[in-house]
Design a protein around this motif. Structure first.
Motif, short mmCIF file in Angstrom:
data_model
loop_
_atom_site.label_atom_id
_atom_site.label_comp_id
_atom_site.label_asym_id
_atom_site.label_seq_id
_atom_site.Cartn_x
_atom_site.Cartn_y
_atom_site.Cartn_z
N PRO A 24 0.88 -1.24 0.06
CA PRO A 24 0.15 -0.14 0.12
C PRO A 24 0.96 1.22 -0.16
N PRO A 25 0.61 2.17 -0.74
CA PRO A 25 1.41 3.25 -1.02
C PRO A 25 1.34 4.16 0.49
N ARG A 26 2.60 4.92 0.50
CA ARG A 26 2.63 5.86 1.65
C ARG A 26 2.23 7.19 1.16
N GLY A 27 1.67 7.93 2.00
CA GLY A 27 1.75 9.41 1.59
C GLY A 27 0.41 9.69 0.51
N LYS A 28 0.41 10.59 -0.25
CA LYS A 28 -0.42 10.94 -1.33
C LYS A 28 -0.53 9.78 -2.13
N THR A 29 -1.71 9.32 -2.84
CA THR A 29 -2.09 8.50 -3.88
C THR A 29 -2.39 9.03 -5.12
N PHE A 30 -2.84 10.43 -5.24
CA PHE A 30 -3.24 11.08 -6.43
C PHE A 30 -2.87 12.66 -6.31
N VAL A 31 -2.25 13.11 -6.92
CA VAL A 31 -1.73 14.62 -6.93
C VAL A 31 -2.23 15.05 -8.30
N ALA A 32 -2.86 16.29 -8.14
CA ALA A 32 -3.35 17.10 -9.33
C ALA A 32 -3.28 18.57 -9.16
N HIS A 33 -2.58 19.35 -9.98
CA HIS A 33 -2.32 20.76 -9.98
C HIS A 33 -2.76 21.06 -11.50
N SER A 34 -3.16 22.33 -11.57
CA SER A 34 -2.98 23.22 -12.62
C SER A 34 -1.59 23.55 -12.72
N SER A 35 -0.51 23.32 -13.76
CA SER A 35 0.83 23.76 -14.05
C SER A 35 1.08 25.17 -13.93
N ASP A 36 -0.18 25.99 -14.04
CA ASP A 36 0.08 27.28 -14.07
C ASP A 36 0.19 27.91 -12.48
N HIS A 37 -0.29 27.10 -11.74
CA HIS A 37 -0.62 27.78 -10.55
C HIS A 37 0.57 27.12 -9.38
N LEU A 38 1.56 26.07 -9.78
CA LEU A 38 2.41 25.50 -8.89
C LEU A 38 3.65 26.73 -8.71
N PRO A 39 4.04 26.92 -7.13
CA PRO A 39 4.99 27.78 -7.01
C PRO A 39 6.51 27.49 -7.63
N MET A 40 6.81 28.28 -8.53
CA MET A 40 8.07 28.11 -9.16
C MET A 40 9.50 28.70 -8.43
N ARG A 41 10.34 28.07 -8.39
CA ARG A 41 11.66 28.53 -7.66
C ARG A 41 12.52 28.62 -8.63
N SER A 42 13.43 29.63 -8.30
CA SER A 42 14.80 29.81 -9.33
C SER A 42 15.69 28.67 -9.21
N THR A 43 15.92 28.24 -10.24
CA THR A 43 16.89 26.97 -10.31
C THR A 43 18.08 27.02 -11.24
N PRO A 44 18.96 28.01 -10.77
CA PRO A 44 20.13 28.43 -11.66
C PRO A 44 20.79 27.24 -12.32
N ILE A 45 21.11 27.68 -13.82
CA ILE A 45 21.72 26.60 -14.58
C ILE A 45 23.14 26.74 -14.00
N ASN A 46 23.88 25.88 -14.05
CA ASN A 46 25.44 25.76 -13.89
C ASN A 46 26.07 26.70 -14.80
N PRO A 47 26.84 27.51 -14.30
CA PRO A 47 27.33 28.67 -14.99
C PRO A 47 28.50 28.16 -16.01
N ASP A 48 29.20 27.06 -15.62
CA ASP A 48 30.11 26.21 -16.45
C ASP A 48 29.32 25.73 -17.64
#
Length: 168
Positions: A24-48
């Motif tokens: 039996p799964p732990r935690g959430k078994t179903f997740v649904a969100h509008s992709s437009d409403h998910l909180p976006m966080r900065s994830t810088p690209i490796n400068p190299d």
């Protein structure tokens, strides 16, 4: 090599002998969100990795598998050119914009809204974003080689003589 094959075969046979039960799964078994409403966080690209411009990337995690071996995320990026290392197997679907991709073996392709592409873990690709791109990414950790061989052998023995569907 022969020893590895024998070990993988033994593991595959042992895995087949153990009855398969769905935990039996732990935690959430179903997740649904509008992709437009998910909180976006900065994830810088490796400068190299940056070849040209000042690409700014952001990520929002949508969901994660219970075993932490699978992840779904929304990712976007502004204009720029960079190389990207895929540490996990990754399937992407472009939600908005487009991106010019060049793979390690020289294959060039433009991915546009609605296009789906697969990048194998452990590979590099060059990305050129002219204005903006937004994608959904489905990531899966690749199995270590001995486990992958055992898994394939198990499936080979399990599926002998039967036609299996995509979810088999």
């Amino acid at each position: 090599m022969a020893l590895k094959l024998m070990l993988a075969s033994a593991l595959a046979i042992a895995a087949r002998a153990v009855p398969y039960t769905v935990m039996p799964p732990r935690g959430k078994t179903f997740v649904a969100h509008s992709s437009d409403h998910l909180p976006m966080r900065s994830t810088p690209i490796n400068p190299d990795w940056i070849v040209a411009g000042d690409p700014q990337a952001r990520t929002a995690e949508h969901s994660r598998g219970h075993d932490d071996a699978a992840l779904t995320a929304i990712w976007d990026c502004t204009a720029g050119e960079f190389r990207w290392y895929f540490g996990w197997d990754e399937t992407v679907m472009i939600l908005e914009g487009d991106v010019h991709i060049t793979t390690e073996d020289g294959v060039e392709r433009v991915l546009r809204t609605g296009d789906v592409a697969f990048f194998a873990g452990g590979t590099w690709a060059s990305w050129r974003v002219d204005t903006y791109v937004r994608k959904v990414a489905f990531l899966r950790k690749p199995f270590p080689k001995p486990v992958a061989i055992a898994y394939r052998l198990r499936n080979m023995f399990r599926n002998t003589g039967t036609q299996q569907g995509i979810a088999a």
